[in-house]
Design an enzyme around this catalytic site. Sequence first.
Site, PDB file in Angstrom:
ATOM      1  N   ARG A   1     106.990 -17.294  19.562  1.00 30.11           N
ATOM      2  CA  ARG A   1     107.609 -16.126  18.394  1.00 30.11           C
ATOM      3  C   ARG A   1     106.312 -14.743  19.468  1.00 30.11           C
ATOM      4  NH1 ARG A   1     106.945 -17.921  12.730  1.00 30.11           N
ATOM      5  NH2 ARG A   1     109.286 -19.754  13.977  1.00 30.11           N
ATOM      6  N   ARG A   7     102.116 -13.192   8.612  1.00 35.48           N
ATOM      7  CA  ARG A   7     103.156 -13.531   9.891  1.00 35.48           C
ATOM      8  C   ARG A   7     104.008 -11.897  10.679  1.00 35.48           C
ATOM      9  NH1 ARG A   7     105.504 -18.916   9.955  1.00 35.48           N
ATOM     10  NH2 ARG A   7     103.763 -20.003   9.010  1.00 35.48           N
ATOM     11  N   LYS A  55     101.303 -20.360   5.328  1.00 40.57           N
ATOM     12  CA  LYS A  55     101.428 -18.570   5.752  1.00 40.57           C
ATOM     13  C   LYS A  55     101.674 -17.750   4.862  1.00 40.57           C
ATOM     14  CE  LYS A  55     105.435 -20.980   7.582  1.00 40.57           C
ATOM     15  NZ  LYS A  55     106.992 -21.457   7.500  1.00 40.57           N
ATOM     16  N   LYS A 105     104.056 -13.731   3.604  1.00 41.99           N
ATOM     17  CA  LYS A 105     105.021 -13.051   5.105  1.00 41.99           C
ATOM     18  C   LYS A 105     105.003 -12.079   3.373  1.00 41.99           C
ATOM     19  CE  LYS A 105     107.826 -16.956   6.854  1.00 41.99           C
ATOM     20  NZ  LYS A 105     109.324 -17.661   6.607  1.00 41.99           N
ATOM     21  N   CYS A 141     119.912 -21.637  10.801  1.00 40.35           N
ATOM     22  CA  CYS A 141     118.444 -21.421  12.181  1.00 40.35           C
ATOM     23  C   CYS A 141     119.176 -22.334  12.501  1.00 40.35           C
ATOM     24  CB  CYS A 141     117.674 -22.327  10.314  1.00 40.35           C
ATOM     25  SG  CYS A 141     118.032 -24.052  10.570  1.00 40.35           S
ATOM     26  N   CYS A 150     113.747 -27.451  16.947  1.00 44.06           N
ATOM     27  CA  CYS A 150     112.671 -28.477  15.985  1.00 44.06           C
ATOM     28  C   CYS A 150     112.159 -29.582  14.796  1.00 44.06           C
ATOM     29  CB  CYS A 150     113.561 -27.217  13.432  1.00 44.06           C
ATOM     30  SG  CYS A 150     112.734 -27.390  12.984  1.00 44.06           S
ATOM     31  N   CYS A 205     117.236 -28.140   7.382  1.00 47.97           N
ATOM     32  CA  CYS A 205     116.924 -28.839   6.200  1.00 47.97           C
ATOM     33  C   CYS A 205     116.398 -27.516   5.105  1.00 47.97           C
ATOM     34  CB  CYS A 205     115.743 -29.406   7.086  1.00 47.97           C
ATOM     35  SG  CYS A 205     113.961 -28.316   7.232  1.00 47.97           S
ATOM     36  N   CYS A 264     115.089 -21.943   6.259  1.00 47.98           N
ATOM     37  CA  CYS A 264     114.440 -20.638   7.947  1.00 47.98           C
ATOM     38  C   CYS A 264     115.978 -19.459   7.691  1.00 47.98           C
ATOM     39  CB  CYS A 264     114.548 -21.388   8.674  1.00 47.98           C
ATOM     40  SG  CYS A 264     112.868 -22.330   9.223  1.00 47.98           S
TER      41      CYS A 264
HETATM   42 FE1  SRM Z   1     111.346 -21.265   9.333  1.00 51.91          FE
HETATM   43  C1  SRM Z   1     108.892 -23.471   9.749  1.00 51.91           C
HETATM   44  C2  SRM Z   1     111.920 -21.911  12.664  1.00 51.91           C
HETATM   45  C3  SRM Z   1     111.906 -17.664   9.006  1.00 51.91           C
HETATM   46  C4  SRM Z   1     110.327 -21.370   5.895  1.00 51.91           C
HETATM   47  N1  SRM Z   1     110.951 -22.733  10.699  1.00 51.91           N
HETATM   48  C5  SRM Z   1     109.456 -23.481  11.112  1.00 51.91           C
HETATM   49  C6  SRM Z   1     109.049 -24.013  12.372  1.00 51.91           C
HETATM   50  C7  SRM Z   1     108.755 -23.340  12.882  1.00 51.91           C
HETATM   51  C8  SRM Z   1     109.259 -25.826  12.608  1.00 51.91           C
HETATM   52  C9  SRM Z   1     108.071 -26.429  12.262  1.00 51.91           C
HETATM   53  O1  SRM Z   1     107.279 -26.336  11.438  1.00 51.91           O
HETATM   54  O2  SRM Z   1     107.514 -26.574  13.440  1.00 51.91           O
HETATM   55  C10 SRM Z   1     110.993 -23.824  13.098  1.00 51.91           C
HETATM   56  C11 SRM Z   1     110.731 -23.376  14.932  1.00 51.91           C
HETATM   57  C12 SRM Z   1     112.318 -23.685  15.115  1.00 51.91           C
HETATM   58  C13 SRM Z   1     112.587 -23.304  16.290  1.00 51.91           C
HETATM   59  O3  SRM Z   1     112.828 -25.085  17.240  1.00 51.91           O
HETATM   60  O4  SRM Z   1     112.426 -22.764  16.451  1.00 51.91           O
HETATM   61  C14 SRM Z   1     111.530 -22.514  11.950  1.00 51.91           C
HETATM   62  N2  SRM Z   1     111.616 -20.391  10.696  1.00 51.91           N
HETATM   63  C15 SRM Z   1     112.566 -20.684  11.797  1.00 51.91           C
HETATM   64  C16 SRM Z   1     113.400 -19.297  12.461  1.00 51.91           C
HETATM   65  C17 SRM Z   1     112.464 -18.868  13.888  1.00 51.91           C
HETATM   66  C18 SRM Z   1     114.961 -19.293  12.192  1.00 51.91           C
HETATM   67  C19 SRM Z   1     115.437 -18.856  12.588  1.00 51.91           C
HETATM   68  O5  SRM Z   1     116.762 -19.362  13.052  1.00 51.91           O
HETATM   69  O6  SRM Z   1     115.552 -17.558  13.237  1.00 51.91           O
HETATM   70  C20 SRM Z   1     112.876 -17.841  11.727  1.00 51.91           C
HETATM   71  C21 SRM Z   1     111.410 -17.529  12.467  1.00 51.91           C
HETATM   72  C22 SRM Z   1     110.983 -15.946  11.945  1.00 51.91           C
HETATM   73  C23 SRM Z   1     109.606 -15.943  12.433  1.00 51.91           C
HETATM   74  O7  SRM Z   1     110.722 -15.091  13.177  1.00 51.91           O
HETATM   75  O8  SRM Z   1     108.783 -15.470  12.032  1.00 51.91           O
HETATM   76  C24 SRM Z   1     112.345 -18.856  10.348  1.00 51.91           C
HETATM   77  N3  SRM Z   1     110.901 -20.088   8.207  1.00 51.91           N
HETATM   78  C25 SRM Z   1     111.419 -18.054   7.842  1.00 51.91           C
HETATM   79  C26 SRM Z   1     112.373 -18.034   6.931  1.00 51.91           C
HETATM   80  C27 SRM Z   1     112.973 -16.829   6.291  1.00 51.91           C
HETATM   81  C28 SRM Z   1     112.020 -15.341   5.816  1.00 51.91           C
HETATM   82  O9  SRM Z   1     110.922 -15.226   6.186  1.00 51.91           O
HETATM   83  O10 SRM Z   1     112.679 -14.395   5.641  1.00 51.91           O
HETATM   84  C29 SRM Z   1     111.464 -19.475   5.888  1.00 51.91           C
HETATM   85  C30 SRM Z   1     112.123 -19.384   4.425  1.00 51.91           C
HETATM   86  C31 SRM Z   1     111.119 -18.269   3.559  1.00 51.91           C
HETATM   87  C32 SRM Z   1     109.695 -18.610   3.227  1.00 51.91           C
HETATM   88  O11 SRM Z   1     108.662 -18.866   4.159  1.00 51.91           O
HETATM   89  O12 SRM Z   1     109.474 -19.340   2.030  1.00 51.91           O
HETATM   90  C33 SRM Z   1     110.987 -20.535   6.916  1.00 51.91           C
HETATM   91  N4  SRM Z   1     110.011 -23.071   8.179  1.00 51.91           N
HETATM   92  C34 SRM Z   1     109.605 -22.506   6.590  1.00 51.91           C
HETATM   93  C35 SRM Z   1     109.364 -23.095   6.365  1.00 51.91           C
HETATM   94  C36 SRM Z   1     109.086 -23.813   4.534  1.00 51.91           C
HETATM   95  C37 SRM Z   1     107.311 -23.218   4.156  1.00 51.91           C
HETATM   96  C38 SRM Z   1     107.565 -23.770   2.476  1.00 51.91           C
HETATM   97  O13 SRM Z   1     106.922 -22.664   2.332  1.00 51.91           O
HETATM   98  O14 SRM Z   1     107.201 -24.609   2.065  1.00 51.91           O
HETATM   99  C39 SRM Z   1     108.323 -23.962   7.243  1.00 51.91           C
HETATM  100  C40 SRM Z   1     107.933 -25.591   7.221  1.00 51.91           C
HETATM  101  C41 SRM Z   1     106.413 -25.416   7.515  1.00 51.91           C
HETATM  102  O15 SRM Z   1     105.700 -24.221   7.360  1.00 51.91           O
HETATM  103  O16 SRM Z   1     105.449 -26.299   6.457  1.00 51.91           O
HETATM  104  C42 SRM Z   1     109.917 -23.859   8.517  1.00 51.91           C
HETATM  105 FE1  SF4 Z   2     113.443 -26.148  11.260  1.00 51.51          FE
HETATM  106 FE2  SF4 Z   2     114.475 -26.821   8.919  1.00 51.51          FE
HETATM  107 FE3  SF4 Z   2     113.660 -24.260   9.539  1.00 51.51          FE
HETATM  108 FE4  SF4 Z   2     115.493 -25.068  10.237  1.00 51.51          FE
HETATM  109  S1  SF4 Z   2     115.534 -24.567   8.408  1.00 51.51           S
HETATM  110  S2  SF4 Z   2     114.896 -24.383  11.673  1.00 51.51           S
HETATM  111  S3  SF4 Z   2     115.954 -27.662  10.509  1.00 51.51           S
HETATM  112  S4  SF4 Z   2     112.810 -26.353   9.285  1.00 51.51           S
END
Ligand code: SRM
Ligand code: SF4
Length: 570
Positions: free
Chosen positions: A85, A154, A217, A219, A439, A445, A484, A488
């Site tokens: 990324r 991030r 993380k 943000k 997402c 994922c 899930c 995201c």
């Molecule tokens: Fe996310 C984890 C994809 C934005 C909350 N996110 C992941 C992971 C890395 C899975 C992992 O931990 O192994 C996913 C990778 C999937 C893949 O195969 O590519 C993933 N997140 C994404 C993306 C690519 C979704 C998309 O389709 O665009 C976004 C990448 C953003 C970036 O460029 O940095 C993405 N993730 C978000 C957002 C939205 C935002 O930030 O505006 C959130 C919700 C906001 C937040 O952070 O609260 C988000 N991602 C999570 C979480 C839950 C965090 C938490 O506080 O509980 C996880 C899981 C974790 O961190 O344990 C996670």
């Molecule tokens: Fe993966 Fe869940 Fe984030 Fe979708 S919402 S990319 S399933 S961690």
Amino acid sequence: MANNQDSNKNQGKPAAESPVERIKKASKGLRGTLKESLGDEHTGAIREDDQSLVKFHGMYMQDDRDRREERATKKLERLYSFMIRLRLPGGYLAPEQWEALHEITQEHSTGVIKITTRQTVQLHGILKGHIKPTISAFNLMKLDSIAACGDVNRNVLATAHPKTSPIHEEVYGYADKISTLLLPKTRAYYEVWLDEEKLAEVNEEDPMYENRYLPRKFKVAIAIPPYNDVDVFTNDVGLIAIIENNVLTGFNIAAGGGLGATHGNAETYPKLGIVLGYVAKEDALKVVYEIATVQRDYGNRSDRKLSRLKYTIKRMGIDTFKAEVEKRTGLVFAKPKTAVLTQRSDDYGWLKNHEGKWYYTAFVENGRVLDNETVQFKTAFLEIAKTKKADFIFTANQNIIIGNIANKDKKAIDEILTRCGVLQNTDKASNVRKQAMACVAFNTCPLALAEAQRYLPSLITKIDELMAKHNVSDESIIIRMTGCPNGCARPYIAEVGFVGTAYGRYNMHLGANVAGTRLNKLYRENLNEEEILTEMDGLLGQFVANRKKKEAFGDFVMREAMFSDSGVAI
Ligand code: SRM
Ligand code: SF4
């Protein structure tokens, strides 16, 4: 700038730190044994501890979940690969950088450029041996993936609607400055991936991250009213630009937003940031920095499910938290200034800015930039990049803006967009489709329970049919889906949010508003497609019959409070 305090000091009996804390501290500035892992040719994987560390370098180790069974039957190790990324504050790429991105994608990844919900791109399917050439090719173009993942700050978002005013340029600068301010000081990235020699005299002391980094993380996003395309309140720190008499004076600062939750764990929940107050623009960086240090010192380091800033603020209490930030900055927050956010969607099509430059916002469904029979995004964007007459901005809605185009060049760019079907793809998509996001979920994922980006397009087709049936095809309803509960694609702030619970099953959430200042609520649990469509049919029928004039769908369902039976408010 800040004092060192026991991270668990407010928790009574200190709990044991999570294993990731040990890995961070023992990592010698995020180096760990990454070099050894890379050199091990017996496996496509890297060592377990390194899997945590590699995230701080902007990468995740993944495997192809579609092929797990087949590989297991053949007694082969999982098909491991890496997702990289980029760190792109404000989501900007120059044409030369796009060209390089295109070539790197062709050579080292699955070929799909994936625009994320945080204004950057990810490449999937990079085999271990291809990581170094990938990073090195990015580095040549002044692009990096440092801190794009991991327990650090991030990618910093900034309203994408480009240079609609002179203020935009200035605000963009803040995204860049915040990103730089909160970068880890270690040279590990350059040593591990770019073979830079380790120099003893280089001072890697890191007053911000120390050797423990953040508990989780972190943000940051900046919104320029009336746009809230960045979903500013879902970030740990949200800055809302205050513009008075066409001058950027400062920012309202919100803290403690975050969406991640875990099914069945009531201690976890999505939360919008709380506005602490207004600060002058000269003080904004200091405030963001010290909010991060408070989180560093007071955040929960034992339970990663409860370690985001939103939980730290809950434990400390908002007044104590705010007072601590004020103490560390030596500032007092002023009363928040009026800032009205009204829009989250992208402005599709051609727009001219105050400098007379043209911008084309293209709809890219779920951010997947590829070529298929109907639209050739990659061909179009590469051709445009080669003209050097436009640059590229990713939006937090997973779309792309082709921008900064002189009047004389617009025709040529328009011709490319038309020939490759990009214009038609944007024009023909329904309003609902153009606002929707999903997402990644399967197949990469590891946390996905259900499909998202591979499924939402077909569900939208069926929802579009229902919209037509109820004569509301012109309406825009924000629909988002995740595989899930991690959130995201920010489903908890959609008018209709689908959150995967099991394969083919989704919780349905209803009622966020268009401006993105209200979360939705859980409406129904574990629905399959048929049940989703039945619910949507019924809801649209009621919407048409009972809505107030021009009332948005999210406002309507909230006013009618459709959460009686199985529905539980989050
Ligand atoms: Fe996310 C984890 C994809 C934005 C909350 N996110 C992941 C992971 C890395 C899975 C992992 O931990 O192994 C996913 C990778 C999937 C893949 O195969 O590519 C993933 N997140 C994404 C993306 C690519 C979704 C998309 O389709 O665009 C976004 C990448 C953003 C970036 O460029 O940095 C993405 N993730 C978000 C957002 C939205 C935002 O930030 O505006 C959130 C919700 C906001 C937040 O952070 O609260 C988000 N991602 C999570 C979480 C839950 C965090 C938490 O506080 O509980 C996880 C899981 C974790 O961190 O344990 C996670
Ligand atoms: Fe993966 Fe869940 Fe984030 Fe979708 S919402 S990319 S399933 S961690």
